[in-house]
Write a protein that holds these residues in place. Structure first.
Motif, PDB file in Angstrom:
ATOM      1  N   PHE A 196      52.930 -51.677  50.113  1.00 11.32           N
ATOM      2  CA  PHE A 196      52.237 -52.906  50.450  1.00 11.32           C
ATOM      3  C   PHE A 196      53.020 -53.745  49.112  1.00 11.32           C
ATOM      4  CE2 PHE A 196      48.712 -50.641  52.017  1.00 11.32           C
ATOM      5  CZ  PHE A 196      48.484 -51.344  53.383  1.00 11.32           C
ATOM      6  N   THR A 197      53.848 -54.469  49.386  1.00 11.74           N
ATOM      7  CA  THR A 197      54.779 -55.052  48.441  1.00 11.74           C
ATOM      8  C   THR A 197      54.000 -56.147  47.671  1.00 11.74           C
ATOM      9  OG1 THR A 197      56.590 -55.165  50.124  1.00 11.74           O
ATOM     10  CG2 THR A 197      56.902 -56.718  48.127  1.00 11.74           C
ATOM     11  N   LEU A 198      54.170 -56.140  46.488  1.00 14.28           N
ATOM     12  CA  LEU A 198      53.396 -56.930  45.584  1.00 14.28           C
ATOM     13  C   LEU A 198      54.171 -58.379  45.675  1.00 14.28           C
ATOM     14  CD1 LEU A 198      53.074 -55.435  42.188  1.00 14.28           C
ATOM     15  CD2 LEU A 198      51.443 -56.237  43.509  1.00 14.28           C
ATOM     16  N   ASN A 199      53.720 -59.154  46.548  1.00 15.82           N
ATOM     17  CA  ASN A 199      54.127 -60.507  46.839  1.00 15.82           C
ATOM     18  C   ASN A 199      53.295 -61.482  45.806  1.00 15.82           C
ATOM     19  OD1 ASN A 199      51.759 -60.949  48.009  1.00 15.82           O
ATOM     20  ND2 ASN A 199      52.457 -60.846  50.299  1.00 15.82           N
ATOM     21  N   LEU A 200      53.797 -62.832  46.066  1.00 19.59           N
ATOM     22  CA  LEU A 200      53.152 -63.916  45.035  1.00 19.59           C
ATOM     23  C   LEU A 200      51.285 -63.965  45.419  1.00 19.59           C
ATOM     24  CD1 LEU A 200      53.833 -66.001  42.783  1.00 19.59           C
ATOM     25  CD2 LEU A 200      54.073 -67.654  44.598  1.00 19.59           C
ATOM     26  N   GLN A 201      50.841 -64.102  46.500  1.00 24.97           N
ATOM     27  CA  GLN A 201      49.527 -63.993  46.671  1.00 24.97           C
ATOM     28  C   GLN A 201      48.759 -62.749  46.154  1.00 24.97           C
ATOM     29  OE1 GLN A 201      48.506 -64.138  50.982  1.00 24.97           O
ATOM     30  NE2 GLN A 201      46.284 -63.307  50.736  1.00 24.97           N
ATOM     31  N   ARG A 202      49.368 -61.514  46.215  1.00 29.88           N
ATOM     32  CA  ARG A 202      48.696 -60.183  45.608  1.00 29.88           C
ATOM     33  C   ARG A 202      48.893 -60.292  43.969  1.00 29.88           C
ATOM     34  NH1 ARG A 202      49.807 -54.620  47.557  1.00 29.88           N
ATOM     35  NH2 ARG A 202      47.553 -54.326  46.766  1.00 29.88           N
ATOM     36  N   LEU A 203      49.877 -60.817  43.419  1.00 30.07           N
ATOM     37  CA  LEU A 203      49.968 -60.971  42.130  1.00 30.07           C
ATOM     38  C   LEU A 203      48.959 -62.001  41.516  1.00 30.07           C
ATOM     39  CD1 LEU A 203      53.913 -60.784  41.360  1.00 30.07           C
ATOM     40  CD2 LEU A 203      52.287 -59.461  40.623  1.00 30.07           C
ATOM     41  N   ALA A 204      48.658 -63.076  42.262  1.00 34.70           N
ATOM     42  CA  ALA A 204      47.760 -64.114  42.014  1.00 34.70           C
ATOM     43  C   ALA A 204      46.387 -63.514  42.072  1.00 34.70           C
ATOM     44  CB  ALA A 204      47.848 -65.493  42.883  1.00 34.70           C
ATOM     45  N   GLY A 205      46.048 -62.733  42.831  1.00 38.26           N
ATOM     46  CA  GLY A 205      44.736 -61.967  43.153  1.00 38.26           C
ATOM     47  C   GLY A 205      44.658 -61.147  42.113  1.00 38.26           C
ATOM     48  N   LEU A 206      45.579 -60.332  41.733  1.00 41.01           N
ATOM     49  CA  LEU A 206      45.434 -59.288  40.589  1.00 41.01           C
ATOM     50  C   LEU A 206      44.968 -60.167  39.245  1.00 41.01           C
ATOM     51  CD1 LEU A 206      48.408 -56.856  41.552  1.00 41.01           C
ATOM     52  CD2 LEU A 206      45.768 -56.248  41.400  1.00 41.01           C
ATOM     53  N   GLY A 207      45.849 -61.352  39.229  1.00 34.63           N
ATOM     54  CA  GLY A 207      45.804 -62.147  37.930  1.00 34.63           C
ATOM     55  C   GLY A 207      44.280 -62.509  37.910  1.00 34.63           C
ATOM     56  N   LEU A 208      43.719 -63.133  38.970  1.00 37.29           N
ATOM     57  CA  LEU A 208      42.421 -63.405  39.105  1.00 37.29           C
ATOM     58  C   LEU A 208      41.151 -62.292  38.713  1.00 37.29           C
ATOM     59  CD1 LEU A 208      42.465 -65.977  41.887  1.00 37.29           C
ATOM     60  CD2 LEU A 208      42.155 -66.660  39.495  1.00 37.29           C
TER      61      LEU A 208
END
Length: 157
Positions: A125-137
């Motif tokens: 599951f590629t770390l895309n911008l949406q996943r990175l934002a979710g991880l940041g939150l």
């Protein structure tokens, strides 16, 4: 969708169990004055229950090492032991919420790397911008619930 809800509920319950286990085993380690003994007792009880469940639901296994099984797949036991020993020793000294918060941070980092690179045979599951934002939150949320969050001085000094 029904499987998603069921799996999510099961893992939510498992997640609830982690700080309960940390608190109970930390207390046992403190009373026994030995985190290692408390971890051994916890793992022994877990093994008895796991073997009982195995025998009741599946019977005696035909083999413990099927052909073409990578040895690294058996290393999960090391990580269970490391977690049990460290949480048993750290939680009473650092606080359960602090200890679990850093466990969560480690899980966020590991899950992201495992998913992104497909490590250990996992689906990618590629770390895309949406996943990175979710991880940041999620990381921000973990820090906000810590007991020892540095206080920001509003006077600027």
């Amino acid at each position: 969708m029904a499987n998603f809800v069921m799996y999510a509920a099961i893992m939510l319950i498992a997640g609830i169990g982690i700080p309960i286990m940390a608190t109970l085993n930390g207390g046992l380690g403190t009373r026994l004055q030995s985190p290692a003994l408390a971890a051994a007792i916890l793992l022994f009880v877990g093994m008895v229950l796991a073997v009982t469940y195995l025998l009741v639901t599946e019977g005696v296994p035909k083999t413990l090492y099927p052909p073409n099984t990578p040895v690294y797949l058996y290393l999960g036991g090391f990580f269970v032991l490391f977690y049990i020993l460290t949480i048993t020793w750290v939680a009473p000294r650092f606080g359960v919420s602090n200890a679990i918060a850093f466990v969560l941070l480690g899980q966020l980092i590991a899950m992201s790397l495992i998913d992104h690179f497909g490590l250990f045979g996992a689906h990618k599951f590629t770390l895309n911008l949406q996943r990175l934002a979710g991880l940041g939150l999620m990381v921000l949320g973990v820090f906000l619930v810590l007991n020892k969050v540095p206080q920001i001085n509003s006077s600027g000094s």
